[in-house]
Design a protein around this motif. Structure first.
Motif, PDB file in Angstrom:
ATOM      1  N   SER A 353       1.071  -1.271  -0.076  1.00 44.49           N
ATOM      2  CA  SER A 353       0.218   0.295   0.209  1.00 44.49           C
ATOM      3  C   SER A 353       1.078   1.247   0.077  1.00 44.49           C
ATOM      4  CB  SER A 353      -1.463   0.497   1.478  1.00 44.49           C
ATOM      5  OG  SER A 353      -1.454  -1.062   1.677  1.00 44.49           O
ATOM      6  N   SER A 354      -0.101   2.284  -0.702  1.00 43.91           N
ATOM      7  CA  SER A 354       0.953   3.570   0.027  1.00 43.91           C
ATOM      8  C   SER A 354       0.645   4.197   0.701  1.00 43.91           C
ATOM      9  CB  SER A 354       0.622   4.429  -1.536  1.00 43.91           C
ATOM     10  OG  SER A 354      -1.292   4.484  -1.115  1.00 43.91           O
ATOM     11  N   ILE A 355       1.545   5.571   1.449  1.00 41.74           N
ATOM     12  CA  ILE A 355       1.784   5.886   3.047  1.00 41.74           C
ATOM     13  C   ILE A 355      -0.084   6.869   2.733  1.00 41.74           C
ATOM     14  CG2 ILE A 355       2.324   7.957   3.855  1.00 41.74           C
ATOM     15  CD1 ILE A 355       4.721   6.968   3.763  1.00 41.74           C
ATOM     16  N   GLU A 356      -0.239   6.717   1.517  1.00 42.06           N
ATOM     17  CA  GLU A 356      -1.808   7.282   1.490  1.00 42.06           C
ATOM     18  C   GLU A 356      -3.262   6.386   2.187  1.00 42.06           C
ATOM     19  OE1 GLU A 356       0.840  10.422  -1.373  1.00 42.06           O
ATOM     20  OE2 GLU A 356       0.586   7.818  -0.991  1.00 42.06           O
ATOM     21  N   GLU A 357      -2.643   5.211   1.874  1.00 39.45           N
ATOM     22  CA  GLU A 357      -3.718   4.579   1.582  1.00 39.45           C
ATOM     23  C   GLU A 357      -3.517   3.627   3.099  1.00 39.45           C
ATOM     24  OE1 GLU A 357      -3.591   2.209  -2.925  1.00 39.45           O
ATOM     25  OE2 GLU A 357      -2.429   1.596  -1.762  1.00 39.45           O
ATOM     26  N   TRP A 358      -2.283   3.272   3.844  1.00 39.21           N
ATOM     27  CA  TRP A 358      -1.471   3.246   4.540  1.00 39.21           C
ATOM     28  C   TRP A 358      -2.165   4.152   6.132  1.00 39.21           C
ATOM     29  CZ3 TRP A 358       1.969   6.054   8.075  1.00 39.21           C
ATOM     30  CH2 TRP A 358       2.096   4.567   8.917  1.00 39.21           C
ATOM     31  N   LEU A 359      -2.442   5.058   5.748  1.00 37.59           N
ATOM     32  CA  LEU A 359      -3.736   6.256   6.698  1.00 37.59           C
ATOM     33  C   LEU A 359      -4.197   6.337   6.568  1.00 37.59           C
ATOM     34  CD1 LEU A 359      -0.996   9.205   5.922  1.00 37.59           C
ATOM     35  CD2 LEU A 359      -1.096   8.273   8.015  1.00 37.59           C
TER      36      LEU A 359
END
Length: 456
Positions: A353-359
């Motif tokens: 996952s991207s960091i944006e998705e992680w968040l």
């Protein structure tokens, strides 16, 4: 899913662009040379422009060749948007945004020198925690009015850096604030040209074993004596010094060159005191950044989650963690959204996952289960009920979790097994987040004052 790239130009420029962008985020090369099409270049398939349009159109186009203007015109006629030009204007190249009117937003040597602070760290490492904590400190310093240049380890390190963060979908840094990739350890001294003050960021930059993966840049051995050297919330990662006597002597000598030091954990104070170095604890940089920034990133994610669910973010899977997670799911009767841990990195970018998705997965969840320090940090920032489980009784890295949760009155959330969680009634007990965030604000005020004093 993170942004992926297609590189136009299967040649020398393209080779450097592959290093800069990182191979796992590059899906293919594109080229006009029919002798190259269908072959592989540095492990990536070389395709024609028509094949790109049919199979790889979702990948961001980066032109990496000397005659970029001709290629940009060709792509424009084909209706293909050019986002970046990879320019060999400095060692290992530079990714330059291509403006709407077809001009380069140039980044030159004078731009790199126009910075107040060189922020040294590992901002392109395969770690949500490492990438988010360095961005957070960068964001905080920029908001305080400082001009910040991001500096990372050289290309001859065991862990090779990329030119931009690997886990963010969108590069969150101003291109003018990313320094050139440096080829060799001995050339790290070049960064002395770009600032008068250098800050070492957080995470385990003084963990002896981990530090060697990054050519020991956490020692700032390449910064000249007359330059100001500051360490903010830097971590040894262990309860006690975990290196050899030879390394202990080396580290203590280099740390004594710093003008000011703060550490992330209480144990770091004891280690520094043994070496005759005064220091204090400051909260991890993720808590310094305006929390609205994280919400904006989470909201930018294309992966939206609906309904009530449990977010699990586990770095090191064990049977004990699986058992505890199963108990939580059976008790709460919620679905699970699993966030890929470090094991997924071995499988390529498709499973990460991207960091944006992680968040986003954490922000929209109703409960968070993790074994990650920064996973717990983000649960706290987003005000989520959570449990963090230690990896094992022998795990030497628990000091960072204990220090953070102890300061915030959340120590009971750190458990070793199912029985501890049940005994403490953690699935029913609510967290008083008003009190917790009040304590965080006190730490933020203290940290701001410390940084202001350290920077003079």
């Amino acid at each position: 899913m993170r942004k992926r790239y297609a590189i136009f130009g299967a040649g020398n420029y393209g080779n450097h662009a592959l290093w800069y962008l990182s191979a796992e985020r590059t899906v293919c090369f594109v080229d006009n040379d029919v002798s190259k099409i269908g072959n592989r270049y540095h492990g990536k398939l070389v395709v024609s422009l028509d094949e790109y349009k049919e199979y790889y159109r979702d990948a961001v186009m980066v032109i990496a060749c000397e005659k970029y203007e001709e290629i940009a015109l060709q792509l424009k006629k084909e209706g293909i948007k050019v986002s970046y030009i990879f320019e060999r204007d400095r060692p290992w190249g530079n990714l330059i945004p291509w403006t709407k009117n077809g001009n380069l937003k140039a980044v030159n040597e004078n731009t790199w020198r126009a910075h107040d602070i060189g922020l040294v760290g590992i901002y392109s490492e395969y770690s949500y925690g490492a990438e988010i904590t360095y961005f957070a400190l960068y964001s905080f310093l920029k908001k305080q009015g400082y001009r910040v240049l991001m500096i990372q380890h050289p290309m001859d390190s065991p862990h090779i850096p990329a030119g931009i963060p690997r886990l963010f979908n969108e590069n969150p840094y101003d291109p003018q604030d990313l320094s050139a990739l440096i080829d060799k350890r001995e050339n790290m001294t070049d960064v002395n040209l770009y600032a008068e003050t250098f800050i070492l960021g957080s995470d385990q930059m003084w963990n002896c074993e981990i530090s060697k993966l990054f050519n020991e840049i956490g020692l700032l051995y390449f910064i000249r004596d007359e330059k100001k050297k500051v360490a903010y919330s830097t971590s040894f990662g262990t309860e006690e010094w975990d290196g050899s006597l030879e390394d202990e002597i080396k580290y203590s000598q280099f740390l004594k060159r710093f003008d000011r030091i703060s550490v992330r954990e209480n144990s770091g104070i004891a280690i520094c005191k043994k070496w005759g170095i005064d220091t204090e604890v400051n909260i991890d940089p993720v808590f310094l950044c305006d929390f609205k920034v994280y919400w904006d990133m989470a909201n930018s994610s294309e992966k939206k989650n609906k309904g009530v669910y449990l977010a699990s973010y586990v770095l090191y899977d064990t049977s004990e963690k699986t058992g505890l997670l199963t108990h939580i799911k059976e008790h709460l009767k919620w679905s699970e959204e699993k966030i890929a841990g470090i094991d997924a990195y071995k499988e390529g970018y498709y499973s990460v996952s991207s960091i944006e998705e992680w968040l986003c997965l954490i922000a929209e969840s109703s409960f968070v289960f993790t074994d990650s320090f920064h996973g717990a940090c983000m649960a706290i920032i987003f005000k989520k009920p959570f449990v963090i489980m230690r990896s094992s009784e022998a795990d030497k890295r628990t000091t960072r979790v204990q220090s953070l949760l102890g300061r915030l009155g959340l120590s009971e959330r750190f458990v070793s097994d199912v029985n501890e969680m049940i005994t403490r009634n953690l699935l029913q007990n609510e967290i008083d987040y008003q009190k917790v965030h009040d304590l965080i604000e006190q730490d933020r005020i203290k940290a701001r004052k410390w940084i202001q004093t350290a920077l003079g």
